[in-house]
Design an enzyme around this catalytic site. Structure first.
Site, PDB file in Angstrom:
ATOM      1  N   GLU A   1       5.283  -9.848  -2.972  1.00  0.00           N
ATOM      2  CA  GLU A   1       5.895  -8.420  -2.782  1.00  0.00           C
ATOM      3  C   GLU A   1       5.919  -7.599  -3.945  1.00  0.00           C
ATOM      4  OE1 GLU A   1       6.574  -7.092  -0.202  1.00  0.00           O
ATOM      5  OE2 GLU A   1       6.384  -8.891   1.438  1.00  0.00           O
TER       6      GLU A   1
ATOM      7  N   ASP B   1      11.270  -0.649   2.638  1.00  0.00           N
ATOM      8  CA  ASP B   1      10.435   0.070   1.558  1.00  0.00           C
ATOM      9  C   ASP B   1       9.670   1.283   2.359  1.00  0.00           C
ATOM     10  OD1 ASP B   1       8.441  -0.456   3.577  1.00  0.00           O
ATOM     11  OD2 ASP B   1       6.927  -1.411   2.257  1.00  0.00           O
TER      12      ASP B   1
ATOM     13  N   TYR C   1      14.769  -4.153  -2.053  1.00  0.00           N
ATOM     14  CA  TYR C   1      13.701  -4.400  -0.880  1.00  0.00           C
ATOM     15  C   TYR C   1      13.017  -5.898  -1.146  1.00  0.00           C
ATOM     16  CZ  TYR C   1       8.927  -4.995   0.804  1.00  0.00           C
ATOM     17  OH  TYR C   1       7.907  -5.333   1.482  1.00  0.00           O
TER      18      TYR C   1
END
Ligand code: SF4
Length: 355
Positions: free
Chosen positions: A35, A136, A118
């Protein structure tokens, strides 16, 4: 309603999910790395970096024990290097505070360097199967269209409402898959500009589709245009070495660049400025092309000049003359890759391109 949306989206995901190296594994560290790499970077670019990174640092502890330069070097070419430094800092925190295991709750995750709201949501939902949102840019777009949020999502109360709407959609079963499905839908179907509603599994549930205003959503805060800065990059050779320095500025912090003088200097202006700013007496100044690099908030427009100084001349304070082997071991940002090519060509006895 939210149950139906989850069922439709998960069925779509089961048919369309891409096979990616960070999917189908329950390892919070791997979710964290992927991520982090995926922020501002395309999936295709991330895959090889992710595999190299995990081969070298298979665990939080392995990453925590590595020197920062090695971590940044492995990140070379991926850009936004503060991500690598924060990930490394965070790994040290996790090694020291949690014995190398990432905590399971969102609040503790958010206290770790490099983990924002996030990423915390992504780790908690994907690796720990908690029904929390991971919001996001893609998710903002899909949810604002789906729920018909027509106010500026930069306003904190609107953003909170959007996050609450995203949270309500998440099913207790497969929350991580649901979040990933939402992200995939945003990148492949519910795209910026004109979305492909005809291929969307959520069409019948979508407020913006019914209202016909999906193209206008989300309402985003107005962005300042990036600032254009002109630089003259001085590729100063001394024998078989070239002059470089390690940046101390926050942008590209710690990376190695060539001397950059502000402004587009002509061949007539360059010698005096180089003498004044670098305290060097350059000879044979030759134009070596132009280059441009776009950052989020800045655009560098660079004029490249090659030159040489007498061998044995001292490098100015903060600079070093480096050999080709040394340059290869340093982390040099993509922003100056055109200059690196000119230097390498010269070392290979090719003439730099003339402008
Ligand atoms: Fe996006 Fe269209 Fe699907 Fe609505 S119907 S979620 S606007 S792709």
């Amino acid at each position: 309603m939210s149950d139906q949306i989850a069922a439709l989206l998960l069925a779509w995901y089961d048919r369309h999910a891409r096979t990616l190296p960070w999917r189908g594994i329950n390892d919070p560290y791997r979710t964290w790395v992927s991520e982090t790499m995926l922020q501002q970077t395309r999936v295709e670019t991330v895959i090889s970096y992710y595999e190299r990174f995990l081969n070298r640092f298979p665990t939080v502890t392995a990453l925590a024990e590595a020197p920062e330069e090695e971590v940044v070097k492995l990140w070379e070419g991926l850009g936004y290097y503060s991500r690598a430094r924060n990930l490394h800092k965070g790994a040290k925190q996790v090694a020291e505070t949690y014995g190398g295991l990432l905590p399971t709750d969102v609040d503790s995750l958010r206290k770790i360097s490099g983990i924002g709201p996030y990423t915390a949501g992504a780790i908690a939902s994907i690796a720990y199967r908690q029904p929390v949102p991971a919001v996001d840019g893609n998710v903002i777009r899909v949810v604002s269209r789906l729920a018909g949020i027509r106010e500026n999502v930069g306003i904190p109360s609107v953003r909170r409402a959007l996050e609450a709407a995203a949270g309500l959609l998440i099913p207790a079963e497969r929350p991580g898959d649901f979040n990933q499905a939402l992200m995939d839908l945003g990148s492949a179907v519910c795209t910026p500009g004109t979305p492909a509603c005809e291929r969307c599994p959520l069409q019948a549930k979508c407020d913006a589709y019914a209202a016909g205003d999906a193209e206008d959503l989300p309402v985003l805060p107005r962005k300042n245009p990036p600032k254009v800065i002109e630089y003259t990059l001085c590729l100063v050779f001394s024998g078989d070495r070239v002059l470089m320095r390690q940046r101390s500025e926050s942008l590209l912090h710690g990376l190695w660049v060539f001397p950059m003088l502000e402004g587009k200097l002509s061949l007539r202006q360059a010698p005096a400025q180089i003498r004044k700013q670098l305290r060097l007496v350059p000879e044979e100044i030759v134009p070596a092309g132009e280059a441009r690099h776009v950052f989020t908030h800045q655009i560098w427009e660079m004029t490249l000049l090659t030159m040489q100084v007498q061998e044995g001349e001292k490098a100015p304070a903060g600079y070093r003359f480096v050999t080709g082997d040394e340059m290869a071991s340093l982390t040099v940002p993509t922003a100056v890759k055109a200059a690196v090519k000119v230097v390498r060509d010269r070392w290979q006895k090719k003439l730099p391109e003339q402008v």
